[in-house]
Enzyme design. Structure first.
Site, mmCIF file in Angstrom:
data_model
loop_
_atom_site.group_PDB
_atom_site.id
_atom_site.type_symbol
_atom_site.label_atom_id
_atom_site.label_comp_id
_atom_site.label_asym_id
_atom_site.label_seq_id
_atom_site.Cartn_x
_atom_site.Cartn_y
_atom_site.Cartn_z
ATOM 1 N N GLU A 49 0.824 -1.208 0.000
ATOM 2 C CA GLU A 49 0.000 0.000 0.000
ATOM 3 C C GLU A 49 0.856 1.256 0.000
ATOM 4 O O GLU A 49 0.503 2.261 -0.618
ATOM 5 C CB GLU A 49 -0.972 0.020 1.178
ATOM 6 C CG GLU A 49 -1.914 1.190 1.094
ATOM 7 C CD GLU A 49 -3.252 0.990 1.775
ATOM 8 O OE1 GLU A 49 -4.060 1.935 1.733
ATOM 9 O OE2 GLU A 49 -3.504 -0.089 2.339
ATOM 10 N N GLY A 68 -6.792 4.839 -0.587
ATOM 11 C CA GLY A 68 -7.002 3.418 -0.833
ATOM 12 C C GLY A 68 -8.444 3.029 -0.591
ATOM 13 O O GLY A 68 -9.057 3.436 0.401
#
Length: 145
Positions: free
Chosen positions: A64, A84
Site C-alpha cells: 500500500e 485506498g
C-alpha cells in the site's frame, strides 16, 4: 515516457516518510523509473510474526505504501489526492528474519477517478513472496475531510 505528473526524487519521498508507519517498518524507496517505483523492507523485529517469518500485514503495508506513493505522483496534488479503497494480497512464500524483501509497483489502470496498481514483493533471490493489487480513488482535495 514517464507516467509521473509530479517530479520527486527518492530522497524527497524517503524524507517525507519521517514519523510514519513507513519509517517505523524500515521501508525505504530505492528507485523511481519511468513507470515503476521500488522499495526495500527489512525482515526484522518490526516486520515478523511470532514464528520469525515476515508478517503478511507488513507485506500489505509495503504494497500500500508503494501504490499510494505512485498514485500521488500521477495526479495534480494541488487539486487531487488518492485514497485506498481496496487491497488484496496473495502470500506465496515466507521470508525469514534477517532477510530483506523488495517491492515494485507498476500501474494496471490510471483513470480519472480510480487507479489500480500491481505490486510484487520478492526476496533477495528474486523469488516472489507476495503479489498484491491496490485500488485507489482519486478525490478532490476540496471535498476531502
Amino acid at each position: 515516457m514517464s507516467i509521473w505528473l509530479n517530479a520527486a526524487t527518492v530522497e524527497q519521498i524517503n524524507k517525507g516518510s519521517k514519523n510514519t508507519m513507513t519509517e517505523h517498518l524500515g521501508i525505504e524507496i530505492t528507485e523511481i523509473g519511468a513507470d515503476f517505483i521500488t522499495a526495500k523492507m527489512p525482515v526484522d523485529h518490526r516486520t515478523v510474526q511470532p514464528m520469525r517469518l515476515l508478517h503478511g500485514g507488513a507485506s500489505v503495508v509495503l504494497a500500500e505504501t508503494l501504490g499510494s506513493i505512485a498514485g500521488s505522483l500521477c495526479v495534480d496534488m494541488k487539486e487531487k489526492a488518492v485514497v485506498g479503497i481496496e487491497i488484496n494480497a496473495n502470500h506465496l512464500r515466507g521470508a525469514r528474519e534477517g532477510e530483506v524483501v523488495f517491492g515494485k509497483v507498476k500501474p494496471r489502470h490510471l483513470g480519472r477517478t480510480t487507479q489500480v496498481w500491481d505490486i510484487e514483493i520478492k526476496n533477495e533471490k528474486e523469488k516472489l513472496v507476495c503479489v498484491s493489487r491496490l485500488t485507489l480513488a482519486v478525490i478532490d482535495k476540496k471535498k476531502a475531510g
